[in-house]
Design a protein around this motif. Structure first.
Motif, PDB file in Angstrom:
ATOM      1  N   HIS A  71      15.714  91.120   1.573  1.00 18.94           N
ATOM      2  CA  HIS A  71      16.524  91.400   2.746  1.00 18.94           C
ATOM      3  C   HIS A  71      17.692  90.417   2.844  1.00 18.94           C
ATOM      4  N   ALA A  72      18.845  90.941   3.258  1.00 19.67           N
ATOM      5  CA  ALA A  72      20.017  90.120   3.556  1.00 19.67           C
ATOM      6  C   ALA A  72      20.122  89.947   5.066  1.00 19.67           C
ATOM      7  N   ILE A  73      20.468  88.730   5.490  1.00 20.94           N
ATOM      8  CA  ILE A  73      20.606  88.410   6.911  1.00 20.94           C
ATOM      9  C   ILE A  73      22.055  88.001   7.158  1.00 20.94           C
ATOM     10  N   ILE A  74      22.739  88.730   8.035  1.00 20.35           N
ATOM     11  CA  ILE A  74      24.165  88.515   8.296  1.00 20.35           C
ATOM     12  C   ILE A  74      24.351  88.150   9.761  1.00 20.35           C
ATOM     13  N   SER A  75      25.120  87.093  10.012  1.00 21.40           N
ATOM     14  CA  SER A  75      25.396  86.666  11.389  1.00 21.40           C
ATOM     15  C   SER A  75      26.887  86.811  11.681  1.00 21.40           C
ATOM     16  N   PHE A  76      27.183  87.152  12.934  1.00 23.79           N
ATOM     17  CA  PHE A  76      28.547  87.407  13.390  1.00 23.79           C
ATOM     18  C   PHE A  76      28.951  86.320  14.379  1.00 23.79           C
ATOM     19  N   VAL A  77      29.994  85.565  14.039  1.00 20.90           N
ATOM     20  CA  VAL A  77      30.321  84.372  14.804  1.00 20.90           C
ATOM     21  C   VAL A  77      31.189  84.649  16.029  1.00 20.90           C
ATOM     22  N   ALA A  78      31.868  85.766  16.094  1.00 20.27           N
ATOM     23  CA  ALA A  78      32.662  86.087  17.277  1.00 20.27           C
ATOM     24  C   ALA A  78      31.855  86.874  18.300  1.00 20.27           C
ATOM     25  N   THR A  79      30.666  87.308  17.912  1.00 23.80           N
ATOM     26  CA  THR A  79      29.694  87.886  18.836  1.00 23.80           C
ATOM     27  C   THR A  79      28.352  87.239  18.505  1.00 23.80           C
TER      28      THR A  79
END
Length: 412
Positions: A71-79
């Motif tokens: 699994h890939a885990i992606i985080s969004f820094v503007a939200t």
């Protein structure tokens, strides 16, 4: 590799929705044809909207894989969005909005949790994980507030101002990195200082604390080799600080999860591996080479890789990246090939969306894309060989807006 810039392009950063995920075949990158490599491309907003059609995630910033690379885990820094994708199928399986800013979401080596550094929320949050069952839960009861209250030593968690020594003026977490046992995690802080935490406790608990008297702003990334936890401070502290590049090391064995004996604040003192002070530098990505013999530190302002011998903590080389392949690469985050003979670097664009001081342009680059660095002498040296370019031209002004940042390598 993640391009932070929104899709479709926009000159208004707050309108940037989604960004893109590029998936390159490493075999093609090894054939000296990186510029011709045809990656798979996914619009991340569309992937997220398969799970929630109202979601508008902005500025994907960081990507990691769980230990099994399923699994890939992606985080969004503007939200505050964290998106989990099943790697083999490219299928989105989980989406959550943790609040203000998900700067980085990092899985534990034992695959039981993910730690989210909620930057402007000044929280560390835990997602409990079962990858086999595709079951993921944001555990609200585990949340650690870094701004309010006191540490076990009785000190305020956050106090003082940026122009004072020996304080923690801004406890915005940048990264919460679990150690190799998954029993501890090291939390870097934007305003300087550091926390060591017990990530399994509910709520998570502070197990060690540092102030700006020992660890300068702005805290960034971390990487473990053996018993050493390396972490750095770099540019981003504001114009008054100028550029910065400091690398520290701490012995992981000096700390224990609560409620074991709590160390005195600012002890043990970290080893200062290097401190480049106010030069034109900006330390960022960290990477251990094969067998952890060397640590590579990417400097996006100086266009170089600083090489540290992990046995002696001596700087043994600097790899200059600017040249024929790219006149201004601005290397940011690093990933290593399974064979260890190549290191991949995200190369920033001419309109950097994060981590850039416009008075200094420490994160500005001219060749946005994936840099392929040939590893030499077992990791002691290397050479930028190729760039696989990416593009996101704004049709309103014909300006290149692509701005790669996060990167992760999947073995399969």
């Amino acid at each position: 590799m993640i391009d932070q810039s929104g899709f479709p392009p926009s000159t208004i950063p707050d309108d940037d929705i989604g960004g893109k995920l590029y998936i390159f075949d490493g075999r093609k990158l090894s054939r000296n044809e990186a510029s011709k490599a045809k990656p798979e491309v996914f619009e991340l907003a569309k992937l997220a909207q398969r799970l929630d059609d109202t979601a508008t995630p902005r500025r994907p910033h960081y990507i990691t894989f769980n230990a099994s690379h399923t699994h890939a885990i992606i985080s969004f820094v503007a939200t505050g969005h964290v998106l989990i994708i099943e790697a083999a199928t490219r299928k989105p399986v989980f989406l959550v909005d943790v609040g203000k800013q998900a700067h980085a979401a990092v899985p534990s080596p034992d695959e039981t949790y993910i730690l989210v550094a909620n930057q402007n929320g000044k929280l560390v949050q835990r997602i409990n994980t079962d990858y086999a069952a595709n079951t993921f839960t944001l555990d609200h009861s585990a949340t650690l507030n870094l701004a309010d209250g006191t540490t076990p030593s009785g000190a305020l968690k956050q106090f003082g101002s940026a122009d004072e020594d020996g304080v923690r003026p801004d406890n915005a977490p940048i990264l919460a990195l679990p150690d190799s046992t998954s029993n501890l995690a090291f939390v870097t802080l934007r305003g300087g200082g550091l926390f060591v935490i017990d990530p399994r406790a509910t709520p998570m608990a502070i197990a060690g604390e540092y102030t700006t008297s020992t660890i300068e702003p702005a805290g960034l990334l971390a990487a473990q080799t053996g018993n050493k936890m390396y972490f750095n401070s770099g540019g981003g502290g504001g114009a008054e600080l100028g550029f910065q590049s400091v690398l520290y090391a701490l012995p992981v064995s000096a700390f224990s999860p609560s409620p074991n004996p709590y160390p005195k604040p600012d002890t043990p003192a970290p080893t200062v591996v290097f401190d480049h002070g106010q030069q034109d530098v900006d330390s960022h990505g960290l990477l251990a080479t094969r067998q952890e013999r060397y640590l590579w530190v990417a400097d996006r302002a100086a266009n170089k890789i600083i090489v540290v011998d992990t046995e002696t903590d001596d700087v043994v080389n600097e790899i200059k990246l600017a040249g024929v392949v790219s006149r201004d690469p601005a290397p940011d985050i690093l990933g290593i090939s399974p064979s260890g003979d190549r290191v991949y670097a995200t190369l920033r664009g001419p309109f950097p969306l994060t981590g850039n001081n416009p008075e200094l342009n420490n994160a500005l680059g001219q060749t946005p894309g994936l840099g392929v660095i040939e590893v030499k002498r077992g990791g002691k040296s290397g050479m930028l060989k190729l760039v696989a370019p990416v593009s996101n031209v704004d049709d309103t002004d014909d300006e290149e807006r692509a701005d790669p940042h996060g990167i992760a390598v999947r073995s399969r």
